[in-house]
Design a protein around this motif. Sequence first.
Motif, PDB file in Angstrom:
ATOM      1  N   LEU A 262       0.826  -1.211   0.000  1.00 49.79           N
ATOM      2  CA  LEU A 262       0.000   0.000   0.000  1.00 49.79           C
ATOM      3  C   LEU A 262       0.862   1.265   0.000  1.00 49.79           C
ATOM      4  O   LEU A 262       0.544   2.248  -0.679  1.00 49.79           O
ATOM      5  N   ILE A 263       1.923   1.234   0.749  1.00 45.15           N
ATOM      6  CA  ILE A 263       2.827   2.396   0.773  1.00 45.15           C
ATOM      7  C   ILE A 263       3.414   2.648  -0.608  1.00 45.15           C
ATOM      8  O   ILE A 263       3.491   3.802  -1.073  1.00 45.15           O
ATOM      9  N   GLN A 264       3.781   1.580  -1.291  1.00 41.07           N
ATOM     10  CA  GLN A 264       4.344   1.724  -2.632  1.00 41.07           C
ATOM     11  C   GLN A 264       3.285   2.185  -3.627  1.00 41.07           C
ATOM     12  O   GLN A 264       3.562   3.031  -4.497  1.00 41.07           O
ATOM     13  N   ILE A 265       2.066   1.669  -3.513  1.00 36.06           N
ATOM     14  CA  ILE A 265       0.976   2.080  -4.406  1.00 36.06           C
ATOM     15  C   ILE A 265       0.689   3.570  -4.236  1.00 36.06           C
ATOM     16  O   ILE A 265       0.499   4.305  -5.211  1.00 36.06           O
ATOM     17  N   ARG A 266       0.642   4.004  -2.975  1.00 38.48           N
ATOM     18  CA  ARG A 266       0.404   5.431  -2.712  1.00 38.48           C
ATOM     19  C   ARG A 266       1.486   6.283  -3.376  1.00 38.48           C
ATOM     20  O   ARG A 266       1.193   7.312  -3.992  1.00 38.48           O
ATOM     21  N   LYS A 267       2.728   5.846  -3.244  1.00 42.81           N
ATOM     22  CA  LYS A 267       3.842   6.583  -3.841  1.00 42.81           C
ATOM     23  C   LYS A 267       3.712   6.618  -5.358  1.00 42.81           C
ATOM     24  O   LYS A 267       3.912   7.666  -5.993  1.00 42.81           O
ATOM     25  N   ASP A 268       3.356   5.493  -5.963  1.00 41.45           N
ATOM     26  CA  ASP A 268       3.248   5.422  -7.420  1.00 41.45           C
ATOM     27  C   ASP A 268       2.076   6.259  -7.937  1.00 41.45           C
ATOM     28  O   ASP A 268       2.175   6.899  -8.994  1.00 41.45           O
ATOM     29  N   MET A 269       0.963   6.262  -7.215  1.00 43.16           N
ATOM     30  CA  MET A 269      -0.204   7.017  -7.671  1.00 43.16           C
ATOM     31  C   MET A 269       0.004   8.519  -7.534  1.00 43.16           C
ATOM     32  O   MET A 269      -0.520   9.303  -8.338  1.00 43.16           O
ATOM     33  N   ASN A 270       0.697   8.929  -6.479  1.00 41.66           N
ATOM     34  CA  ASN A 270       0.976  10.356  -6.254  1.00 41.66           C
ATOM     35  C   ASN A 270      -0.306  11.185  -6.232  1.00 41.66           C
ATOM     36  O   ASN A 270      -0.346  12.313  -6.697  1.00 41.66           O
ATOM     37  N   ASN A 271      -1.369  10.585  -5.705  1.00 43.41           N
ATOM     38  CA  ASN A 271      -2.666  11.268  -5.622  1.00 43.41           C
ATOM     39  C   ASN A 271      -3.405  10.651  -4.435  1.00 43.41           C
ATOM     40  O   ASN A 271      -4.024   9.600  -4.556  1.00 43.41           O
ATOM     41  N   ASP A 272      -3.337  11.322  -3.279  1.00 41.76           N
ATOM     42  CA  ASP A 272      -3.892  10.738  -2.065  1.00 41.76           C
ATOM     43  C   ASP A 272      -5.403  10.569  -2.123  1.00 41.76           C
ATOM     44  O   ASP A 272      -5.954   9.623  -1.538  1.00 41.76           O
ATOM     45  N   VAL A 273      -6.089  11.465  -2.805  1.00 37.92           N
ATOM     46  CA  VAL A 273      -7.550  11.351  -2.920  1.00 37.92           C
ATOM     47  C   VAL A 273      -7.909  10.091  -3.696  1.00 37.92           C
ATOM     48  O   VAL A 273      -8.733   9.276  -3.258  1.00 37.92           O
ATOM     49  N   ALA A 274      -7.303   9.915  -4.856  1.00 36.59           N
ATOM     50  CA  ALA A 274      -7.564   8.720  -5.660  1.00 36.59           C
ATOM     51  C   ALA A 274      -7.125   7.455  -4.925  1.00 36.59           C
ATOM     52  O   ALA A 274      -7.791   6.409  -4.998  1.00 36.59           O
ATOM     53  N   PHE A 275      -6.017   7.548  -4.202  1.00 34.84           N
ATOM     54  CA  PHE A 275      -5.503   6.399  -3.456  1.00 34.84           C
ATOM     55  C   PHE A 275      -6.498   5.940  -2.401  1.00 34.84           C
ATOM     56  O   PHE A 275      -6.842   4.750  -2.312  1.00 34.84           O
ATOM     57  N   LEU A 276      -7.020   6.870  -1.581  1.00 33.05           N
ATOM     58  CA  LEU A 276      -7.963   6.479  -0.532  1.00 33.05           C
ATOM     59  C   LEU A 276      -9.321   6.083  -1.090  1.00 33.05           C
ATOM     60  O   LEU A 276      -9.997   5.215  -0.539  1.00 33.05           O
ATOM     61  N   ASP A 277      -9.733   6.733  -2.168  1.00 32.60           N
ATOM     62  CA  ASP A 277     -10.997   6.338  -2.790  1.00 32.60           C
ATOM     63  C   ASP A 277     -10.976   4.870  -3.205  1.00 32.60           C
ATOM     64  O   ASP A 277     -11.998   4.182  -3.135  1.00 32.60           O
ATOM     65  N   LYS A 278      -9.825   4.378  -3.590  1.00 34.00           N
ATOM     66  CA  LYS A 278      -9.719   3.002  -4.086  1.00 34.00           C
ATOM     67  C   LYS A 278      -9.289   2.014  -3.010  1.00 34.00           C
ATOM     68  O   LYS A 278      -9.771   0.877  -2.976  1.00 34.00           O
ATOM     69  N   TYR A 279      -8.417   2.434  -2.094  1.00 36.78           N
ATOM     70  CA  TYR A 279      -7.796   1.467  -1.182  1.00 36.78           C
ATOM     71  C   TYR A 279      -8.113   1.724   0.291  1.00 36.78           C
ATOM     72  O   TYR A 279      -7.454   1.161   1.165  1.00 36.78           O
ATOM     73  N   PHE A 280      -9.130   2.514   0.591  1.00 35.21           N
ATOM     74  CA  PHE A 280      -9.396   2.898   1.974  1.00 35.21           C
ATOM     75  C   PHE A 280      -9.605   1.697   2.887  1.00 35.21           C
ATOM     76  O   PHE A 280      -9.043   1.630   3.999  1.00 35.21           O
ATOM     77  N   SER A 281     -10.399   0.733   2.486  1.00 35.89           N
ATOM     78  CA  SER A 281     -10.681  -0.415   3.358  1.00 35.89           C
ATOM     79  C   SER A 281      -9.407  -1.189   3.672  1.00 35.89           C
ATOM     80  O   SER A 281      -9.231  -1.694   4.792  1.00 35.89           O
ATOM     81  N   HIS A 282      -8.497  -1.281   2.703  1.00 40.22           N
ATOM     82  CA  HIS A 282      -7.242  -1.997   2.944  1.00 40.22           C
ATOM     83  C   HIS A 282      -6.311  -1.183   3.835  1.00 40.22           C
ATOM     84  O   HIS A 282      -5.604  -1.745   4.684  1.00 40.22           O
ATOM     85  N   VAL A 283      -6.322   0.127   3.662  1.00 40.50           N
ATOM     86  CA  VAL A 283      -5.534   0.986   4.545  1.00 40.50           C
ATOM     87  C   VAL A 283      -6.014   0.836   5.983  1.00 40.50           C
ATOM     88  O   VAL A 283      -5.210   0.748   6.924  1.00 40.50           O
ATOM     89  N   MET A 284      -7.327   0.771   6.181  1.00 36.42           N
ATOM     90  CA  MET A 284      -7.880   0.597   7.518  1.00 36.42           C
ATOM     91  C   MET A 284      -7.462  -0.729   8.128  1.00 36.42           C
ATOM     92  O   MET A 284      -7.300  -0.848   9.341  1.00 36.42           O
ATOM     93  N   THR A 285      -7.261  -1.731   7.301  1.00 40.01           N
ATOM     94  CA  THR A 285      -6.890  -3.052   7.795  1.00 40.01           C
ATOM     95  C   THR A 285      -5.410  -3.131   8.153  1.00 40.01           C
ATOM     96  O   THR A 285      -5.038  -3.694   9.182  1.00 40.01           O
ATOM     97  N   PHE A 286      -4.565  -2.541   7.307  1.00 35.32           N
ATOM     98  CA  PHE A 286      -3.135  -2.787   7.451  1.00 35.32           C
ATOM     99  C   PHE A 286      -2.313  -1.603   7.958  1.00 35.32           C
ATOM    100  O   PHE A 286      -1.323  -1.804   8.651  1.00 35.32           O
ATOM    101  N   CYS A 287      -2.675  -0.397   7.610  1.00 34.71           N
ATOM    102  CA  CYS A 287      -1.783   0.723   7.948  1.00 34.71           C
ATOM    103  C   CYS A 287      -2.561   2.024   8.114  1.00 34.71           C
ATOM    104  O   CYS A 287      -2.253   3.037   7.477  1.00 34.71           O
ATOM    105  N   LYS A 288      -3.573   2.029   8.961  1.00 35.32           N
ATOM    106  CA  LYS A 288      -4.431   3.213   9.052  1.00 35.32           C
ATOM    107  C   LYS A 288      -3.722   4.412   9.662  1.00 35.32           C
ATOM    108  O   LYS A 288      -4.236   5.531   9.602  1.00 35.32           O
ATOM    109  N   SER A 289      -2.544   4.207  10.238  1.00 34.93           N
ATOM    110  CA  SER A 289      -1.812   5.341  10.795  1.00 34.93           C
ATOM    111  C   SER A 289      -1.422   6.362   9.723  1.00 34.93           C
ATOM    112  O   SER A 289      -1.261   7.546  10.027  1.00 34.93           O
ATOM    113  N   ILE A 290      -1.311   5.917   8.457  1.00 34.15           N
ATOM    114  CA  ILE A 290      -0.935   6.869   7.408  1.00 34.15           C
ATOM    115  C   ILE A 290      -2.063   7.857   7.114  1.00 34.15           C
ATOM    116  O   ILE A 290      -1.839   8.875   6.448  1.00 34.15           O
ATOM    117  N   LEU A 291      -3.277   7.573   7.616  1.00 34.61           N
ATOM    118  CA  LEU A 291      -4.396   8.496   7.401  1.00 34.61           C
ATOM    119  C   LEU A 291      -4.137   9.845   8.068  1.00 34.61           C
ATOM    120  O   LEU A 291      -4.692  10.864   7.649  1.00 34.61           O
TER     121      LEU A 291
END
Length: 542
Positions: A262-291
Amino acid sequence: MQLSINEKNTIQNFASVMTDSSKVISELIQNSRRAGATEIHIHYDKILNVFQIKDNGSGIDNFENLITLSESGWNKDTQENDSPFGMGFFSTLFAADAVIVESNGQILTIDTKKALNFEDIPAPTASPNKMEQGTSITLHGFNTDHGINVSSKVFDLALYSSIDIYYNGKLQSSSLSFRHFQKNNRVVQTPFGQLVIEHPFSTTLTLVCQDLLIGERKTYSNVLYLNNTIEMRMPDRDIILNADKFNKESYAWLKTFWTNELIQIRKDMNNDVAFLDKYFSHVMTFCKSILNDINYLPKDAFRETQKYTCRDDFAADGVPKGFTKAELQDVLVHNIDDFNGSSCNIANQFFYYANAIELCEALPDDHWAYEGIFKLEQCANDDFEISTSSGEIMEYSLEYGMVGDALIVDTDVEILHKPTGKIVTVSPDNAFALFTECEGFYKDISVNGKLESPEFVIGKDAVIEDELLLQVKSYRNEFDDNNDTELSEDRRSLTSQVSAFKADDVKQILSDLIGHIPPVLQSKLAGHKLTATIENGRLIFA
């Protein structure tokens, strides 16, 4: 003194252990794989009860190893990689009346009953079939007493097989074997073996050891093909030793792996809005501190506030869009996911009519979204005041429910949240309940300075719905879940009583209360003029 073993009793005791003939099939397939076979042909004649397995492997050099318990006879590499237990072929002696083995130009015939009684087994002789390659093992009088379905068993084993398996001439699917499954999926090397990823971000694993499925295939899982560092229970290899330790370690590895992904995907997308719109549930599961580092929350973090009902199927809808940190400051937000009971039913009315949204996910404790949110501890009923400038109390009665008071209002109702001073206005085209019996709680409403305690507040222009009645717990306790007819009748009755209460025309009041006359009575009453009086609350016709 030294340890010793009673050989005859030990062998005979195995008869009570090796009762599942289906295990024989998997053991013989394992032996073919270890022998380097690229094809296995299995034939089963149900009428003659004869089971045969043939392969094109390296064959058998020493037939003595077959009938020696715990003597595998495999080469050094096979022993290091597979840890063979030396009981594969031995299990056939308990699964058939006779076993015939052909390999490298020799044939060995075993009468299993005599062999298990320690009678001499005739030495191998020259085979008349002159097999040039591989091994053939035939079981006569194959034991199917425990309801074994040979066809289904072969099909299940073939699914994960690294070599082709034919059953009665038909090639079986091996779609879940590593050699096939990896073709269309990502493969990752783990400390436990090769992981084939079919479902990204899943931490559920289906385990395969030496072409054998461990347990069952789980839904929405990825397949882990275990390496030889994982210790299995012998000889079946059907359970992992120290399974709890393995489960904890594999889950920890997967959580770290998906976090890094997820950290790498966020870096590659370079768009936090698009990143959370697509991967929010997974971020909540694995690394919600980045929110905490992102000034945006997607729509999946919120849901609308629905009007409370005592129905079990009460559920809220999602919101149409996400919010930036700045946008959320202009929105009324709460995190109360359960308005049940007397503690905060008024809060529900407040948030519902304010078009507030619920923050429905447990964000990190120090997340910025909590800064201006309405929390449960400040939303008890005592934290609110309800008032209106005018209204009249109406007594009502419901046939299937209750009797009580309703406040009929023709002006706006205001709900004040005392801790913040926030006021929500409810127009006269709405209706809501003030009363819940969860703790015998009444909530007063100030009507032009006078306190009243009705069950319902009903605007003069409101359309009464079934859910209004179900906001009241005492009614919900009496209501039959399976009988919406009674609920609808009570709702119509309350509607008629409110209409009559608001009306000034006596004739119109009676017409509303009596309602539609059934067709069977219309012809009998047509043309009649009736005179009626009211006695003891009943309409009496002269």
